[in-house]
Design an enzyme around this catalytic site. Structure first.
Site, mmCIF file in Angstrom:
data_model
loop_
_atom_site.group_PDB
_atom_site.id
_atom_site.type_symbol
_atom_site.label_atom_id
_atom_site.label_comp_id
_atom_site.label_asym_id
_atom_site.label_seq_id
_atom_site.Cartn_x
_atom_site.Cartn_y
_atom_site.Cartn_z
ATOM 1 N N SER A 1 0.836 -1.201 0.000
ATOM 2 C CA SER A 1 0.000 0.000 0.000
ATOM 3 C C SER A 1 0.874 1.256 0.000
ATOM 4 O O SER A 1 1.665 1.446 -0.927
ATOM 5 C CB SER A 1 -0.952 -0.042 1.198
ATOM 6 O OG SER A 1 -1.897 0.987 1.152
ATOM 7 N N ASP B 1 3.909 24.091 -1.242
ATOM 8 C CA ASP B 1 5.264 23.829 -1.735
ATOM 9 C C ASP B 1 5.783 22.441 -1.349
ATOM 10 O O ASP B 1 6.963 22.268 -1.048
ATOM 11 C CB ASP B 1 6.223 24.915 -1.252
ATOM 12 C CG ASP B 1 6.277 25.024 0.274
ATOM 13 O OD1 ASP B 1 5.384 24.477 0.949
ATOM 14 O OD2 ASP B 1 7.215 25.678 0.775
ATOM 15 N N HIS C 1 -7.429 -5.193 -1.196
ATOM 16 C CA HIS C 1 -6.231 -4.427 -0.864
ATOM 17 C C HIS C 1 -5.361 -5.122 0.188
ATOM 18 O O HIS C 1 -4.148 -4.928 0.213
ATOM 19 C CB HIS C 1 -6.652 -3.035 -0.370
ATOM 20 C CG HIS C 1 -5.527 -2.095 -0.151
ATOM 21 N ND1 HIS C 1 -4.861 -1.468 -1.197
ATOM 22 C CD2 HIS C 1 -4.929 -1.652 0.987
ATOM 23 C CE1 HIS C 1 -3.924 -0.681 -0.707
ATOM 24 N NE2 HIS C 1 -3.942 -0.778 0.613
#
Length: 425
Positions: free
Chosen positions: A142, A351, A404
């Site tokens: 993951s 940023d 998953h």
């Protein structure tokens, strides 16, 4: 270095090093990074190659194995395994509401900017050099796969091969684009859940209605709301998750002198599902793992408004959400409340540095084998395919046999498949 600790068929050794909080400003303080070396007793004195396990998350410690089983059993046939507690987790200078309590909101936010994949990988590089290892392999599950792609982007010379399970992200998609895709996956999981179990939609509607009309508190004293109940849907993304939810719903209500109330057992289950309380990195940096030179601005909350089925209304069917994080969590959840202002500051941060280098990945020479789950609720299949089309020297095993959490469910088999796949590169 500590001597080995023996347990059944395994040998363990603890490793601790100090690293900078900020690799750009090493005077800003240091962190302790912890890792556990694991080797099979029969291989203790052999010169085996190393494999580093990168845990999913973000914000969770490496597993604490107590038996030679699962993916570890396969890995220990071929490797010495290093179970890394990523910075801010487990024994690696853990971040909680308690450890951040002495910092202002601005200090908390600035500190937390250093706990993404880029610095997790830098820490791994420090460990590699500390142990005198020329190259090692990675197994990324993951979010650990996200970290592995960063590793491949900036430190490929340190890697012998890479295995990834359920963790091939888009290297260009924004948080908004990720949630556009994953909300659709969650809708499919809701549909399948309510179709599979008769009466469950009505039971969930009754719980949402009850919460709308009654102040109800979790065992930690936290007011429990419909929004929190909806986040329980995170379990729909794993094999067996829907069945566990079904069983928990069986005794959701208890009769008290002819009046229906939510049971303590059910409310305790709901609290235990809120991993954000003990692992705040999972909440506070979840959207930031997708950010490169842009702010998330609470992407999941904004995108959610485009899907009316997730906006609960009395008298309507309730739907569950998935692995999304929302600003209201920092108002409602007890252990996230002290981090509210920092969370809002991080949501506005623009940023964030680049996490991936497309050119390097396109020229990759490290063998990469990936298990891609076609119906993955957390990591969008189409995005994984797009990244794999760019990534050189990589092969994927694409399957709908697993959800998953495939590595946890059938890790021994899955890792054997990936090792065989990498051998063909």
């Amino acid at each position: 270095m500590q001597d080995f600790i023996y347990s059944d068929q395994l040998c363990f050794r603890n490793i601790n090093i100090n690293v900078p909080v900020n690799y750009e400003q090493i005077t800003d303080g240091s962190l302790t990074i912890y890792a556990r070396e694991v080797v099979h007793k029969s291989n203790r004195d052999k010169n085996l190659p190393w494999l580093v396990y990168l845990q999913g998350g973000p914000g969770f410690a490496a597993p604490r194995p107590d038996a030679n089983s699962g993916w570890l059993k396969t890995a220990l046939k071929y490797y010495r395994v290093l179970l890394l507690d990523q910075r801010g987790t487990g024994a690696s200078s853990a971040i909680t509401h308690q450890t951040l309590a002495g910092k202002s909101a601005e200090q908390q936010a600035e500190y937390l900017t250093h706990f993404r994949a880029d610095n997790i990988v830098r820490d791994a590089e420090q460990l590699r050099q500390h142990l005198g290892i020329k190259q090692w392999a990675l197994l990324g599950q993951s979010f650990g796969g996200f970290c592995a792609l960063h590793y491949l982007s900036f430190y490929p010379q340190s890697l012998s091969r890479v295995f990834i399970t359920g963790g091939i992200p888009s290297i260009t998609a924004t948080a908004d684009e990720v949630y556009q895709a994953t909300y659709k996956r969650v809708a499919d999981k809701n549909k399948a859940f309510f179709k599979r179990f008769a009466g469950v939609q009505q039971q969930c509607n009754a719980i949402a209605e009850y919460l709308s009309n009654n102040q109800t508190y979790l065992p930690n004293g936290q007011l429990f709301t419909v929004e929190q109940f909806q986040t329980w849907g995170i379990g729909l993304g794993g094999t067996g998750g829907d069945l566990a939810m079904y069983y928990a719903l069986e005794d959701a209500f208890v009769d008290i002198e002819g009046q229906q109330q939510l049971s303590y057992n059910f409310l305790n289950t709901m609290l235990n599902q809120q991993s954000y309380q003990t692992n705040p990195i999972y909440a506070i940096l979840h959207e930031a793992i997708y950010c490169q030179q842009q702010a998330s601005e609470w992407a999941a909350e904004r995108v959610r408004s485009q899907y009316p089925q997730y906006q609960y209304q009395t008298g309507k069917d309730v739907s569950f959400t998935g692995e999304m994080v929302y600003p209201w969590m920092f108002d409602q959840m007890t252990c996230l409340q002290p981090l509210r202002e920092a969370a809002h500051l991080l949501a506005q941060k623009k940023d964030w540095p680049q996490l991936y280098c497309p050119q390097q990945l396109a020229n990759n020479s490290v063998p990469v084998a990936a298990a891609v789950y076609v119906e993955d609720m957390y990591v969008e299949y189409q995005y994984s395919c797009e990244t794999l089309a760019l990534l050189a020297n990589a092969k994927s095993w694409q399957t709908n046999q697993y959800e998953h959490n495939g590595l946890r469910i059938d890790g021994e088999y899955i890792l054997e498949q990936l090792i065989a796949l990498a051998d063909t590169l």
